[in-house]
Design a protein around this motif. Sequence first.
Motif, PDB file in Angstrom:
ATOM      1  N   UNK A 252       0.814  -1.270  -0.010  1.00 40.31           N
ATOM      2  CA  UNK A 252       0.132   0.032   0.122  1.00 40.31           C
ATOM      3  C   UNK A 252       0.863   1.273   0.051  1.00 40.31           C
ATOM      4  N   UNK A 253       0.604   2.357  -0.671  1.00 37.71           N
ATOM      5  CA  UNK A 253       1.216   3.321  -0.972  1.00 37.71           C
ATOM      6  C   UNK A 253       1.214   4.471   0.653  1.00 37.71           C
ATOM      7  N   UNK A 254       2.328   5.140   0.639  1.00 39.21           N
ATOM      8  CA  UNK A 254       2.386   5.929   1.813  1.00 39.21           C
ATOM      9  C   UNK A 254       1.635   7.313   1.607  1.00 39.21           C
ATOM     10  N   UNK A 255       0.805   7.785   2.627  1.00 42.94           N
ATOM     11  CA  UNK A 255       0.230   8.898   2.584  1.00 42.94           C
ATOM     12  C   UNK A 255       0.415   9.685   3.524  1.00 42.94           C
ATOM     13  N   UNK A 256       0.457  11.066   3.383  1.00 48.05           N
ATOM     14  CA  UNK A 256       0.764  11.683   4.640  1.00 48.05           C
ATOM     15  C   UNK A 256      -0.437  12.022   5.415  1.00 48.05           C
ATOM     16  N   UNK A 257       0.041  11.871   6.870  1.00 42.64           N
ATOM     17  CA  UNK A 257      -1.152  12.101   7.839  1.00 42.64           C
ATOM     18  C   UNK A 257      -0.892  13.442   8.684  1.00 42.64           C
TER      19      UNK A 257
END
Lengths: 350, 481
Positions: A252-257
Amino acid sequence: MDFPEGKLELREMQRLEGHSDRVWSLAWNPASGTAGVPAMLASCSGDKTARIWQQGPSGSFDCMAVLEDTHTRTVRSCAWSPCGKLLATASFDATTAIWEQIGSDFECVSTLEGHENEVKCVSWNASGSLIATCGRDKSVWIWEMQSGKEFECVSVLQGHTQDVKMVQWHPFIDVLVSVSYDNTIKVWAEDGDDDWHCVQTIGEACSGHSSTVWALSFNEGGDRMVTCSDDLTLKIWNTSGNPSESTGDGYGPWKHVHTLSGSHDRTIFSVNWSREGVIASGAADDAICLFVESKEKMIDEPFYTKLMKKEKAHAMDVNSVQWNPKNPRVLASGSDDGIIKVWELAERSG
Amino acid sequence: MSEKFSATLRLTDLNDFIAPSQDCIVSLKKFKPKSEKPENQEKFNVFSKTTSPTEAVKISLKDCLACSGCITSAETVMLEKQSLDEFLSQLDSDKAVIVSLSPQSRASLAAYFDLSPAQVFRKLTAMFKSIGVKAVYDTSCSRDLTLVEVCNEFISRYRQRQLNSGKVRGQELPMISSACPGWICYAEKTLGSYILPYISSVKSPQQAIGAAIKHHLSQKIGVLPDKVYHVTVMPCYDKKLEAARDDFVFSTGGEGENDHDASGMKIAEVDSVLTSGEVLDLIHSKSIDFKALAEAPLDKMLTNVDEDGNLYGVSGGSGGYAETVFQHAAKTLFGKEIEGPLNFKTVRNSDFREVTLEVEGTEVLKFALCYGFRNLQNIVRKIKIGKCDYHFLEVMACPSGCLNGGGQIKPKTGQSAKDLIQRLEDVYMQDVSIANPLKNPIVKSLYDEWLEEPGSEKAKRYIHTEYHPMVKSIASELINW
């Protein structure tokens, strides 16, 4: 784990002196610090050496070995194999050395040559079969350990457009993350055909950093990572997929949180996530900051807050902060002042 | 640096802000360094910052070869434009323009237009002649010449090593092929003097056909070498750098030709290099319906084509060096006739394959194909620590070898890079018959009329070359204190 703001402090336990130049990087031996094995810390320096520090019965650390006469320039980074028996050191002399503990001595058993110039970082994968290195030649190299501690290059990755500052393997799957002077974070994975490819690039346009990214660290679960930058921020990233079930394209791609800003007012060089979930950062403002995830769920997204800032943690830039993996209340820091400090995160006394 | 150059060459690109000595002295790019921790200054910061150039400067390929720095992408664009424009402008000059076409470029165009290699060759001949080119030749022909020289060199190195056994280990083996300019550049700039003695001294097919045209053919047809403009069509950008090497430029004037005669005119064996992709650009720019183009007969003087118009050559998309030398050595040294194609076994991956010959239980020949930077890297480390037991290495900088060169036509929309490589491998020998280079009649006549015999003084003078370790500047040495 509860971390009440204002009630905790970083208490200086010990100063480790011995390096004659700036301390660049630190690494706790993952096989030490439990069941009768005394805690062991490796450090490396602009003085061209690495040092091994071991905790004695009194609880204080002593230098048990100096790894010298191998690298001809700054030793920029050091990393223990997961079994704790091998130490890799990356140097500006363009080589990476592999050291094995034999009795109380450390012997250089292999040298990884190939980078054009300064090697900036070295990292072992979870199983200890692969090593990643990166450097000023903008490349990331992946090496595989063969029998007899020989290493073969399995891939040379040239996606970055500038100096690559750090590489770090995911804590339990064979996914590699690199960060660079080109301001990007890159994620690399094997393509099933015996070669490696960039599977994600996080630049400024995807809520990434606006200047050099210096370091990254994964949380214990491997579903989040934190990066730190010359843009004076720390950024938290989340992966929606379960990275432990990475089969084929299951990544799964990394997303900014979340972005943490306003804590340091100079370049943030180092970041490390403790087993208990505390993020430590070290910066050019000579300070160390600690952050935790906020308990107050006001919004759905994870939210991190500053637990404390230790001003003047060192007399100069803080280049490396590392939590002890076995005792997550113990933090080590290394600085341009040539000193390593061991800290305890403790209740404020009095 | 442009991604068009091989990855191996790109790795030697240094453009950081650290040691001024390593900055590109003639950069076209205005690189603004960020203020940053002086990571690499260490203790001996004796360098004053050089002032960065504010005006664009023109860089020649020679500047790049002489420098341990980089080639910027801006410059590559310039370079491309130069090659095509210069080629077109030469057609209007008083020079005889000769084109030498590589079989890999032929395959690239054949796959693109869905034609056979022979059809492409004949159509290209027609097209080039229609715009004023005097002759179109085939580098498979000069490759056969280099293969004969490489076979000869290998036998003498192998025997030399047998003589030396028991004495100090020489640097005869492994012998490493020399046709790949990306590899040569990497060896000279990065690996340095320890690796160079292992590299075959035989020129690449591009330079061999250049030598044949400028030294021999021009005399034969009665044209002065400086009145010939020779262009090659290659699968590879690095070939442009190769053509610009000082080693491949000679002078005329005075009695005969003298390589060191400064008074004469400088003549290059290869005046410019077009890539397969640039030839496609040319076809498009002239709005030529290539598939419909009539086919012209081939120029036979330096082309592997038989009486019936059929093409022939060695198989192997990267020149068949390992295969040809293996078969020749097995026969010459051990009396074993080995029929091709050889059964190369995959060692680590499809780009690292080996073949061995055993005689009475002893491994007497061990050859490998070693393509792509990672494999090249491993083999180089083994040589350095004295643990390489191969006798011959066919080294190419590009993964999958020359058919996958950076100058080849890119995959069409929807076509994967892998599919394209497979297609190129299939089409490469489609209507080309496999032939032994040692029996090539053109090569034979080149020896008869010009070079005398393999390994002769004349062959050494015209078909062999030298390699030069890149001397690092004093300043870049200083930082290693």
